[in-house]
Design an enzyme around this catalytic site. Structure first.
Site, PDB file in Angstrom:
ATOM      1  N   VAL A  11       0.899  -1.284   0.025  1.00 58.39           N
ATOM      2  CA  VAL A  11      -0.081   0.022   0.109  1.00 58.39           C
ATOM      3  C   VAL A  11       0.859   1.237   0.068  1.00 58.39           C
ATOM      4  O   VAL A  11       0.758   2.000  -0.782  1.00 58.39           O
ATOM      5  CB  VAL A  11      -0.750  -0.115   1.109  1.00 58.39           C
ATOM      6  CG1 VAL A  11      -1.705   1.406   1.354  1.00 58.39           C
ATOM      7  CG2 VAL A  11      -1.956  -1.155   0.899  1.00 58.39           C
ATOM      8  N   ASP A  30      10.540   3.610   6.202  1.00 57.78           N
ATOM      9  CA  ASP A  30      10.471   2.227   6.385  1.00 57.78           C
ATOM     10  C   ASP A  30      11.429   1.776   7.469  1.00 57.78           C
ATOM     11  O   ASP A  30      12.575   2.333   7.275  1.00 57.78           O
ATOM     12  CB  ASP A  30      10.149   1.317   5.322  1.00 57.78           C
ATOM     13  CG  ASP A  30       9.478  -0.098   5.592  1.00 57.78           C
ATOM     14  OD1 ASP A  30       8.360  -0.398   5.219  1.00 57.78           O
ATOM     15  OD2 ASP A  30      10.044  -0.876   6.546  1.00 57.78           O
ATOM     16  N   LYS A  35      15.184  -3.580   3.123  1.00 54.36           N
ATOM     17  CA  LYS A  35      14.160  -3.023   1.881  1.00 54.36           C
ATOM     18  C   LYS A  35      14.464  -1.640   1.705  1.00 54.36           C
ATOM     19  O   LYS A  35      14.446  -1.460   0.257  1.00 54.36           O
ATOM     20  CB  LYS A  35      12.688  -2.840   2.643  1.00 54.36           C
ATOM     21  CG  LYS A  35      11.593  -2.753   1.844  1.00 54.36           C
ATOM     22  CD  LYS A  35      10.189  -2.547   2.449  1.00 54.36           C
ATOM     23  CE  LYS A  35       9.603  -3.779   2.713  1.00 54.36           C
ATOM     24  NZ  LYS A  35       8.167  -3.708   3.365  1.00 54.36           N
ATOM     25  N   PHE A 152      -8.292   0.467  -0.929  1.00 51.21           N
ATOM     26  CA  PHE A 152      -8.972  -0.506  -1.457  1.00 51.21           C
ATOM     27  C   PHE A 152      -8.137  -1.226  -2.605  1.00 51.21           C
ATOM     28  O   PHE A 152      -8.955  -2.105  -3.143  1.00 51.21           O
ATOM     29  CB  PHE A 152     -10.371  -0.112  -1.799  1.00 51.21           C
ATOM     30  CG  PHE A 152     -11.161   0.532  -0.629  1.00 51.21           C
ATOM     31  CD1 PHE A 152     -12.195  -0.647  -0.030  1.00 51.21           C
ATOM     32  CD2 PHE A 152     -11.233   1.726  -0.496  1.00 51.21           C
ATOM     33  CE1 PHE A 152     -12.787   0.008   0.903  1.00 51.21           C
ATOM     34  CE2 PHE A 152     -11.941   2.338   0.561  1.00 51.21           C
ATOM     35  CZ  PHE A 152     -12.815   1.206   1.295  1.00 51.21           C
ATOM     36  N   LEU A 153      -6.818  -1.106  -2.692  1.00 49.09           N
ATOM     37  CA  LEU A 153      -6.417  -1.608  -3.794  1.00 49.09           C
ATOM     38  C   LEU A 153      -5.907  -3.016  -3.577  1.00 49.09           C
ATOM     39  O   LEU A 153      -6.037  -3.672  -2.501  1.00 49.09           O
ATOM     40  CB  LEU A 153      -4.963  -0.971  -4.203  1.00 49.09           C
ATOM     41  CG  LEU A 153      -3.622  -1.126  -3.021  1.00 49.09           C
ATOM     42  CD1 LEU A 153      -3.065  -2.314  -3.084  1.00 49.09           C
ATOM     43  CD2 LEU A 153      -2.864  -0.026  -3.316  1.00 49.09           C
ATOM     44  N   ARG A 154      -5.931  -3.888  -4.779  1.00 52.44           N
ATOM     45  CA  ARG A 154      -5.800  -5.407  -4.713  1.00 52.44           C
ATOM     46  C   ARG A 154      -4.429  -5.565  -4.946  1.00 52.44           C
ATOM     47  O   ARG A 154      -3.461  -4.889  -5.893  1.00 52.44           O
ATOM     48  CB  ARG A 154      -6.564  -5.906  -5.674  1.00 52.44           C
ATOM     49  CG  ARG A 154      -7.942  -6.158  -5.613  1.00 52.44           C
ATOM     50  CD  ARG A 154      -8.780  -6.316  -6.856  1.00 52.44           C
ATOM     51  NE  ARG A 154      -8.608  -5.135  -8.006  1.00 52.44           N
ATOM     52  CZ  ARG A 154      -9.154  -5.242  -9.425  1.00 52.44           C
ATOM     53  NH1 ARG A 154      -9.694  -6.400  -9.359  1.00 52.44           N
ATOM     54  NH2 ARG A 154      -9.026  -4.191  -9.974  1.00 52.44           N
ATOM     55  N   PHE A 266     -16.345 -12.174  -7.602  1.00 54.84           N
ATOM     56  CA  PHE A 266     -16.200 -12.912  -6.134  1.00 54.84           C
ATOM     57  C   PHE A 266     -17.003 -14.098  -6.017  1.00 54.84           C
ATOM     58  O   PHE A 266     -17.356 -14.273  -4.921  1.00 54.84           O
ATOM     59  CB  PHE A 266     -16.161 -11.879  -5.138  1.00 54.84           C
ATOM     60  CG  PHE A 266     -14.725 -10.929  -5.078  1.00 54.84           C
ATOM     61  CD1 PHE A 266     -14.187 -10.223  -6.073  1.00 54.84           C
ATOM     62  CD2 PHE A 266     -13.698 -11.271  -3.925  1.00 54.84           C
ATOM     63  CE1 PHE A 266     -13.038  -9.761  -5.830  1.00 54.84           C
ATOM     64  CE2 PHE A 266     -12.566 -11.018  -3.841  1.00 54.84           C
ATOM     65  CZ  PHE A 266     -12.368  -9.994  -4.805  1.00 54.84           C
ATOM     66  N   CYS A 277      -5.089  -9.833   3.790  1.00 57.14           N
ATOM     67  CA  CYS A 277      -6.336  -8.953   4.127  1.00 57.14           C
ATOM     68  C   CYS A 277      -7.700  -9.660   4.680  1.00 57.14           C
ATOM     69  O   CYS A 277      -8.067  -9.457   5.718  1.00 57.14           O
ATOM     70  CB  CYS A 277      -6.558  -8.015   2.881  1.00 57.14           C
ATOM     71  SG  CYS A 277      -5.101  -7.182   2.618  1.00 57.14           S
TER      72      CYS A 277
HETATM   73  C1  UGA Z   1      -8.348  -7.364  -0.954  1.00 57.10           C
HETATM   74  C2  UGA Z   1      -9.704  -6.691  -1.310  1.00 57.10           C
HETATM   75  O1  UGA Z   1     -10.029  -7.122  -2.778  1.00 57.10           O
HETATM   76  C3  UGA Z   1      -8.887  -5.170  -1.656  1.00 57.10           C
HETATM   77  O2  UGA Z   1     -10.079  -4.282  -2.081  1.00 57.10           O
HETATM   78  C4  UGA Z   1      -8.321  -4.768  -0.366  1.00 57.10           C
HETATM   79  O3  UGA Z   1      -7.810  -3.339  -0.556  1.00 57.10           O
HETATM   80  C5  UGA Z   1      -7.171  -5.517   0.156  1.00 57.10           C
HETATM   81  O4  UGA Z   1      -7.733  -6.910   0.351  1.00 57.10           O
HETATM   82  C6  UGA Z   1      -6.740  -4.867   1.277  1.00 57.10           C
HETATM   83  O5  UGA Z   1      -7.608  -5.229   2.279  1.00 57.10           O
HETATM   84  O6  UGA Z   1      -5.794  -4.480   1.251  1.00 57.10           O
HETATM   85  P1  UGA Z   1      -6.295  -8.717  -2.077  1.00 57.10           P
HETATM   86  O7  UGA Z   1      -5.988  -9.591  -0.654  1.00 57.10           O
HETATM   87  O8  UGA Z   1      -5.186  -8.226  -2.752  1.00 57.10           O
HETATM   88  O9  UGA Z   1      -7.510  -7.691  -1.958  1.00 57.10           O
HETATM   89  O10 UGA Z   1      -6.841  -9.865  -2.902  1.00 57.10           O
HETATM   90  P2  UGA Z   1      -8.317 -10.295  -3.895  1.00 57.10           P
HETATM   91  O11 UGA Z   1      -7.998 -10.071  -5.060  1.00 57.10           O
HETATM   92  O12 UGA Z   1      -9.430  -9.583  -3.259  1.00 57.10           O
HETATM   93  O13 UGA Z   1      -8.326 -11.756  -3.132  1.00 57.10           O
HETATM   94  C7  UGA Z   1      -8.481 -12.302  -2.169  1.00 57.10           C
HETATM   95  C8  UGA Z   1      -8.549 -13.730  -1.811  1.00 57.10           C
HETATM   96  O14 UGA Z   1      -9.803 -14.150  -2.415  1.00 57.10           O
HETATM   97  C9  UGA Z   1      -7.577 -14.595  -2.671  1.00 57.10           C
HETATM   98  O15 UGA Z   1      -6.855 -15.772  -2.057  1.00 57.10           O
HETATM   99  C10 UGA Z   1      -8.442 -15.180  -4.043  1.00 57.10           C
HETATM  100  O16 UGA Z   1      -8.020 -16.268  -4.754  1.00 57.10           O
HETATM  101  C11 UGA Z   1      -9.560 -15.286  -3.285  1.00 57.10           C
HETATM  102  N1  UGA Z   1     -10.759 -15.252  -4.277  1.00 57.10           N
HETATM  103  C12 UGA Z   1     -11.145 -14.252  -4.721  1.00 57.10           C
HETATM  104  C13 UGA Z   1     -11.641 -16.217  -4.236  1.00 57.10           C
HETATM  105  O17 UGA Z   1     -11.345 -17.365  -3.667  1.00 57.10           O
HETATM  106  N2  UGA Z   1     -12.856 -16.191  -4.818  1.00 57.10           N
HETATM  107  C14 UGA Z   1     -13.143 -15.063  -5.668  1.00 57.10           C
HETATM  108  O18 UGA Z   1     -14.196 -15.280  -6.352  1.00 57.10           O
HETATM  109  C15 UGA Z   1     -12.404 -14.197  -5.527  1.00 57.10           C
END
Ligand code: UGA
Length: 456
Positions: A11, A30, A35, A152-154, A266, A277
């Site tokens: 982030v 940091d 790092k 909210f970034l992924r 999702f 997360c």
């Molecule tokens: C998540 C949120 O999507 C972000 O919006 C948020 O900012 C972030 O957490 C955070 O709190 O910093 P992230 O952890 O990068 O992001 O990953 P996601 O893409 O959301 O996936 C999370 C997990 O859910 C992964 O293990 C993925 O494989 C799993 N997943 C996702 C499923 O099993 N099924 C789905 O349909 C979607």
């Protein structure tokens, strides 16, 4: 304008580099000296597509340090983006945040001009209020505002999501929010030139800037992650039930996802959610609710479903192979999702341990995380950098992360190198039809080969 970003993780680093891209002068702080050393050399300590290129583009405007004094007090805005991991009881560990705040307050002692402290870290509801009290107690000469600006970034999409977010959420005092809105103006108006490697989504002309009170901003972040986790656990339960009654989860998702009230996202059933997360934030929200005397009934079920879900894929494997003793299982993918090298709460790690316990000979490939994974895995597993080497002689393939390179391999190629044509797809992402037509036993959660016995 000078900006400081405390915490150079997914982030903080992305925020800092993107703000530099927008034209601000950014100093990232940091405490991890290794790092910072890498960052100073222009090397990214994490795998995050596009971020290293962007960092080189903006190198004139971004600097890295372990010393707070280098970044403060000249910064007008200070983003706090340190980690808030989970304590054993589920509560968020705010040690890093408190340490960072202490350091910031020390550095602001002699400053007379105003500073805006912006929390990007995911923090319990009420944290910003507490920070305000700390600021007041510090009796600083200059005005210090505290804002909440949840992120909210992924991971794996961090640059894209920061340049083109669905929304920007800010809570806090109006005068400071107004200032932050100015900083985010190029993103809100989408007035910056899009980098060639991160093109602007077609039709995006404006990003909503949502102003709320501090507590709503803080809760919205937890609510967002908890809702997405709920969607995943819900669809995993439906997939498990598909196995019981002989329905196909892919068809069920196609139908329910077409309803705009539900949406198609999702709803990918499989081995459950991982990462830094969802597991952390679902537990934290439950804990925070409990400490506020609210009994959150839904969340424990979401968490329990997810904890059990990863092991269901082993039942599928046994369905195809029977006893796993001495069988060569090739695991494709280690990370909690594609596009990242992050192994935190990756379901692959405990799944592999169970395979080893069951006496399987485990061969593993991952495009980016093999080296990082070594210390987390039993010593007897074999790790490969080349996919075909990992597949050679396999009695079954177990797909645990849906990296594109795996989805592109044809059934014929798999067949040429494998010992038995068995695919167990932990993400439900491979092409069931083409693998079945090529003579494979293809198994995935919610996609049973048998016919329904629901009416027996
Ligand atoms: C998540 C949120 O999507 C972000 O919006 C948020 O900012 C972030 O957490 C955070 O709190 O910093 P992230 O952890 O990068 O992001 O990953 P996601 O893409 O959301 O996936 C999370 C997990 O859910 C992964 O293990 C993925 O494989 C799993 N997943 C996702 C499923 O099993 N099924 C789905 O349909 C979607």
């Amino acid at each position: 304008m000078n900006v400081a970003v405390i915490g150079a993780g997914y982030v903080g680093l992305t925020t800092g580099v993107v703000l530099a891209y927008l034209g601000y002068h950014v100093t990232c702080v940091d405490i991890d000296a290794a790092k910072i050393k890498l960052l100073k050399k222009g090397v990214l300590p994490i795998f995050e597509p596009g971020l290293e290129i962007l960092m080189h583009v903006v190198q004139e405007r971004v600097s890295f340090t372990t010393v707070y004094k280098d970044a403060l007090p000249q910064a007008e805005v200070v983003f706090l983006a340190v980690g808030t991991p989970t304590n054993p009881d589920g509560s968020p560990d705010l040690t890093s945040l408190n340490t960072a705040l202490n350091q910031v307050l020390v550095q602001l002692k002699g400053k007379v001009t105003p500073t805006i402290l912006v929390t990007k870290s995911t923090v319990p509801i009420g944290t910003a209020d507490h920070m305000r009290q700390r600021v007041q107690a510090a009796r600083l000469r200059g005005q210090v505002y505290v804002l909440s600006n949840p992120e909210f970034l992924r991971q794996g999409r961090a640059v894209h999501d920061t340049l083109y977010p669905n929304h920007i959420v800010v809570g806090g005092e109006e005068v400071a929010v107004k200032h932050l809105r100015e900083i985010y103006k190029p993103i809100v108006d989408q007035s910056f030139d899009a980098p060639s490697f991160a093109p602007r989504p077609v039709g995006l002309t404006r990003v909503p800037f949502i102003e709320v009170d501090l507590r709503s901003a803080e809760l919205a972040k937890y609510a967002s992650n908890a809702f997405l986790a709920t969607k995943i656990s819900f669809i995993n339960e439906i997939a498990n039930f598909c196995d019981v009654v002989g329905a196909d989860i892919a068809k069920v998702v196609e139908i329910i996802g077409a309803d705009p009230r539900i949406g198609p996202h999702f709803l990918q059933a499989g081995i459950g959610y991982g990462g830094s997360c969802f597991p952390k934030d679902t537990r934290a929200l439950y804990y925070i609710a409990k400490t506020n005397n609210y009994d959150f009934k839904l969340l424990p079920a979401v968490i329990d479903v997810n904890n059990a879900q990863k092991y269901r894929i082993l039942d599928k494997l046994r369905e195809a192979l029977g006893n796993l003793q001495g069988k060569q299982i090739t695991v494709l993918g280690l990370t909690f999702k594609p596009g990242t090298d992050d192994l935190r709460n990756a379901p692959a790690i405990p799944i592999i341990s169970k395979l080893v316990e069951a006496g399987a000979e485990v061969h593993i490939h991952d495009p980016v995380a093999v080296e990082k994974a070594r210390s987390l895995l039993p010593g007897c597993v074999k790790l490969y950098h080349n996919i075909l080497d990992a597949l050679l002689g396999a009695d079954a393939v177990l797909l645990l992360t849906e990296w594109d390179e795996y989805l592109r391999i044809s059934p014929e190629t798999f067949k040429q190198v494998m010992n038995c044509p068995i695919i167990v797809d932990g993400r439900g992402k491979m092409n069931m039809k083409s693998f079945s037509e090529a003579g494979f036993v293809y198994l995935a959660i919610g996609r049973p080969l048998r016919h329904s016995n629901a009416f027996k």
